[in-house]
Design a protein around this motif. Sequence first.
Motif, PDB file in Angstrom:
ATOM      1  N   LEU A   8      11.470  -1.408  10.814  1.00  0.00           N
ATOM      2  CA  LEU A   8      10.565  -0.818  10.410  1.00  0.00           C
ATOM      3  C   LEU A   8      10.120  -1.056   9.300  1.00  0.00           C
ATOM      4  CD1 LEU A   8       9.741   2.910  11.748  1.00  0.00           C
ATOM      5  CD2 LEU A   8       9.698   0.474  13.110  1.00  0.00           C
ATOM      6  N   GLU A   9       8.738  -1.513   8.685  1.00  0.00           N
ATOM      7  CA  GLU A   9       8.132  -1.823   7.769  1.00  0.00           C
ATOM      8  C   GLU A   9       7.270  -0.705   7.697  1.00  0.00           C
ATOM      9  OE1 GLU A   9       6.446  -5.120   4.915  1.00  0.00           O
ATOM     10  OE2 GLU A   9       4.997  -4.915   6.614  1.00  0.00           O
ATOM     11  N   GLU A  10       7.839  -0.182   6.220  1.00  0.00           N
ATOM     12  CA  GLU A  10       6.162   1.024   5.947  1.00  0.00           C
ATOM     13  C   GLU A  10       5.589   0.944   5.213  1.00  0.00           C
ATOM     14  OE1 GLU A  10       6.602   6.052   5.295  1.00  0.00           O
ATOM     15  OE2 GLU A  10       8.900   4.870   5.870  1.00  0.00           O
ATOM     16  N   TYR A  11       4.155   1.667   4.985  1.00  0.00           N
ATOM     17  CA  TYR A  11       3.120   1.502   3.530  1.00  0.00           C
ATOM     18  C   TYR A  11       2.875   1.916   3.060  1.00  0.00           C
ATOM     19  CZ  TYR A  11       2.156  -2.860   7.025  1.00  0.00           C
ATOM     20  OH  TYR A  11       2.517  -3.832   7.575  1.00  0.00           O
ATOM     21  N   LEU A  12       2.485   2.473   1.910  1.00  0.00           N
ATOM     22  CA  LEU A  12       2.766   3.917   1.226  1.00  0.00           C
ATOM     23  C   LEU A  12       0.855   3.931   1.360  1.00  0.00           C
ATOM     24  CD1 LEU A  12       3.227   4.959  -1.310  1.00  0.00           C
ATOM     25  CD2 LEU A  12       2.611   3.212  -3.130  1.00  0.00           C
ATOM     26  N   LEU A  13       0.827   4.940   1.373  1.00  0.00           N
ATOM     27  CA  LEU A  13       0.114   5.467   1.930  1.00  0.00           C
ATOM     28  C   LEU A  13       0.219   7.011   1.480  1.00  0.00           C
ATOM     29  CD1 LEU A  13      -1.485   4.796   5.298  1.00  0.00           C
ATOM     30  CD2 LEU A  13      -2.075   3.477   3.285  1.00  0.00           C
ATOM     31  N   ASN A  14      -1.092   7.214   1.257  1.00  0.00           N
ATOM     32  CA  ASN A  14      -1.299   9.286   0.502  1.00  0.00           C
ATOM     33  C   ASN A  14      -2.480   9.848   1.622  1.00  0.00           C
ATOM     34  OD1 ASN A  14      -3.230  11.471  -1.234  1.00  0.00           O
ATOM     35  ND2 ASN A  14      -0.323  11.177  -2.140  1.00  0.00           N
ATOM     36  N   PRO A  15      -1.737  10.888   1.885  1.00  0.00           N
ATOM     37  CA  PRO A  15      -3.649  12.180   3.101  1.00  0.00           C
ATOM     38  C   PRO A  15      -4.356  11.750   1.875  1.00  0.00           C
ATOM     39  CG  PRO A  15      -1.364  13.145   2.762  1.00  0.00           C
ATOM     40  CD  PRO A  15      -1.327  11.731   1.848  1.00  0.00           C
ATOM     41  N   HIS A  16      -4.221  12.110   0.832  1.00  0.00           N
ATOM     42  CA  HIS A  16      -5.777  12.681   0.195  1.00  0.00           C
ATOM     43  C   HIS A  16      -5.762  11.023  -0.183  1.00  0.00           C
ATOM     44  CE1 HIS A  16      -4.542  16.434   1.389  1.00  0.00           C
ATOM     45  NE2 HIS A  16      -3.428  16.171   0.631  1.00  0.00           N
ATOM     46  N   ILE A  65       2.607   7.389  12.531  1.00  0.00           N
ATOM     47  CA  ILE A  65       3.221   8.075  13.309  1.00  0.00           C
ATOM     48  C   ILE A  65       2.588   9.922  12.480  1.00  0.00           C
ATOM     49  CG2 ILE A  65       5.825   9.413  12.452  1.00  0.00           C
ATOM     50  CD1 ILE A  65       6.312   6.447  12.433  1.00  0.00           C
ATOM     51  N   ASP A  66       1.665  10.690  13.093  1.00  0.00           N
ATOM     52  CA  ASP A  66       1.275  11.604  12.689  1.00  0.00           C
ATOM     53  C   ASP A  66       2.449  12.844  12.067  1.00  0.00           C
ATOM     54  OD1 ASP A  66       2.845  13.917  14.792  1.00  0.00           O
ATOM     55  OD2 ASP A  66       1.047  13.027  15.592  1.00  0.00           O
ATOM     56  N   PRO A  67       1.682  13.951  11.829  1.00  0.00           N
ATOM     57  CA  PRO A  67       2.556  14.775  10.835  1.00  0.00           C
ATOM     58  C   PRO A  67       3.905  15.626  11.755  1.00  0.00           C
ATOM     59  CG  PRO A  67       0.144  15.698  10.003  1.00  0.00           C
ATOM     60  CD  PRO A  67       0.446  13.590  11.462  1.00  0.00           C
ATOM     61  N   GLU A  68       3.553  15.108  13.627  1.00  0.00           N
ATOM     62  CA  GLU A  68       4.766  16.329  14.061  1.00  0.00           C
ATOM     63  C   GLU A  68       5.390  15.167  14.220  1.00  0.00           C
ATOM     64  OE1 GLU A  68       1.188  16.626  14.975  1.00  0.00           O
ATOM     65  OE2 GLU A  68       1.453  18.270  13.406  1.00  0.00           O
ATOM     66  N   GLY A  69       5.361  13.728  14.324  1.00  0.00           N
ATOM     67  CA  GLY A  69       6.961  12.453  13.597  1.00  0.00           C
ATOM     68  C   GLY A  69       6.488  12.041  15.575  1.00  0.00           C
ATOM     69  N   GLU A  70       4.938  12.247  16.123  1.00  0.00           N
ATOM     70  CA  GLU A  70       5.045  11.281  17.003  1.00  0.00           C
ATOM     71  C   GLU A  70       4.338   9.864  16.892  1.00  0.00           C
ATOM     72  OE1 GLU A  70       5.169  11.805  20.159  1.00  0.00           O
ATOM     73  OE2 GLU A  70       6.115  13.324  19.961  1.00  0.00           O
ATOM     74  N   ARG A 106       3.095   9.133   8.254  1.00  0.00           N
ATOM     75  CA  ARG A 106       3.087   8.113   7.968  1.00  0.00           C
ATOM     76  C   ARG A 106       2.938   6.895   8.684  1.00  0.00           C
ATOM     77  NH1 ARG A 106       9.773   8.595   8.936  1.00  0.00           N
ATOM     78  NH2 ARG A 106       9.893   6.990   7.334  1.00  0.00           N
ATOM     79  N   GLU A 107       2.766   5.176   8.450  1.00  0.00           N
ATOM     80  CA  GLU A 107       2.181   4.244   9.015  1.00  0.00           C
ATOM     81  C   GLU A 107       3.342   2.987   8.483  1.00  0.00           C
ATOM     82  OE1 GLU A 107      -2.415   3.956   8.863  1.00  0.00           O
ATOM     83  OE2 GLU A 107      -1.781   1.806   8.991  1.00  0.00           O
ATOM     84  N   VAL A 108       3.905   3.141   9.720  1.00  0.00           N
ATOM     85  CA  VAL A 108       4.937   1.669  10.069  1.00  0.00           C
ATOM     86  C   VAL A 108       4.116   0.511  11.638  1.00  0.00           C
ATOM     87  CG1 VAL A 108       6.381   3.174   9.421  1.00  0.00           C
ATOM     88  CG2 VAL A 108       5.827   2.845  11.696  1.00  0.00           C
ATOM     89  N   ARG A 109       5.668  -0.947  10.628  1.00  0.00           N
ATOM     90  CA  ARG A 109       4.579  -1.419  11.803  1.00  0.00           C
ATOM     91  C   ARG A 109       6.273  -1.936  12.294  1.00  0.00           C
ATOM     92  NH1 ARG A 109       1.263  -7.362   8.929  1.00  0.00           N
ATOM     93  NH2 ARG A 109      -0.077  -6.455  10.731  1.00  0.00           N
ATOM     94  N   CYS A 110       6.519  -2.586  13.498  1.00  0.00           N
ATOM     95  CA  CYS A 110       7.835  -2.243  14.222  1.00  0.00           C
ATOM     96  C   CYS A 110       7.635  -3.828  14.890  1.00  0.00           C
ATOM     97  CB  CYS A 110       7.950  -1.252  15.169  1.00  0.00           C
ATOM     98  SG  CYS A 110       9.605  -1.647  16.128  1.00  0.00           S
ATOM     99  N   GLY A 111       8.575  -4.695  14.752  1.00  0.00           N
ATOM    100  CA  GLY A 111       8.986  -6.088  14.962  1.00  0.00           C
ATOM    101  C   GLY A 111       9.357  -5.994  16.057  1.00  0.00           C
TER     102      GLY A 111
END
Length: 348
Positions: A220-228, A293-298, A202-207
């Motif tokens: 958080l604000e999250e952005y619409l992305l797709n791995p492919h 945020i990587d696929p492992e949640g880090e 995921r990709e997020v922004r935190c204030g």
Amino acid sequence: MPILRILHLVGSAHNNFYCDLSRLYAQDCLAATADRSHYNFQIAYITPDRHWRFPSSLNPEDIADTKPMTLADAIQFLTAQNIDIMLPQMFCIPGMTEYRALFDLLKIPYIGNTPDIMAITAHKARTKAIVEAAGVKVPRGELLRQGDTPTITPPAIVKPVSSDNSLGMALVKEATDYNAALKQAFEYSDEVIVEEFIELGREVRCGIIVKDGELVGLPLEEYLLNPHEKPIRKHADKLQQTDDGNLGFAAKDNKKSWIVNPNDPMTQKVQQVAKKCHQALGCRHYSLFDFRIDPEGEPWFLEAGLYCSFAPKSVISSMAKAVGIPLNELLIMAINETLGSNQKALQN
């Protein structure tokens, strides 16, 4: 609460793009926070020729009809206005640094971070080094100048060290793509960062906002992305030019970005990391950080964007609204923090 004289510092000393970007946010802020029972707003508008204007509004006609002033004349004008507080709306590097420093010299307090913090966070490599030293995960990277050769094996991200809104950024999938990506990035900065690509979870922004001296994490604000199809955000995902030639927001339609439910298990984890970043960088009043945020949640720190124009579409404003903090309350909180810290500074 007495009526406060608030100066909105708008425009850009760098180029017309940043002028338009500043005006876009500042217009929304002025319209949404106008309250004659609490505030008396004034506008200072800077143009790339470094002239100052003090228009009655940010309509292009009113700006054009206002007499330009030199810095010396503008300082003389400002010091006669009894300004209580300044709200920075400039997003170019001079606006974030030397113009804020001018108000320090004039002893006019302002909302937001100081020129030295803004200068550090405008340089992505320095920011990464500081937060990494505080224990925050950052992608491995290297800082290149013209003629340097990247050593990071693709996939990698190439981006100018000091541009915003993803200008000049590219995802390099093969080593043969480096030359084109570097050429594009060097158009925006004389230094370029190449860093390891963090696989998308995921990709997020935190204030973070400061209330009564305490750090408060926002949703958080999250952005619409797709791995492919769409693994990274690009400039067109953030700003777009409207039919009338003005800038508009591209990511504020709840389709490309949205506020994450505060109960999302990732929220608290990212907020704790964001608070570490805020403290490590020495931020005040508010801060804003992007994380991958990587696929492992880090969560991995990407960059800081220490802006809040107090417009309804500002990211921090949207985040605050999601937890029941309306825009006017958010502005009052920032004013209280600013005037409170300024009074403490005067006492020391």
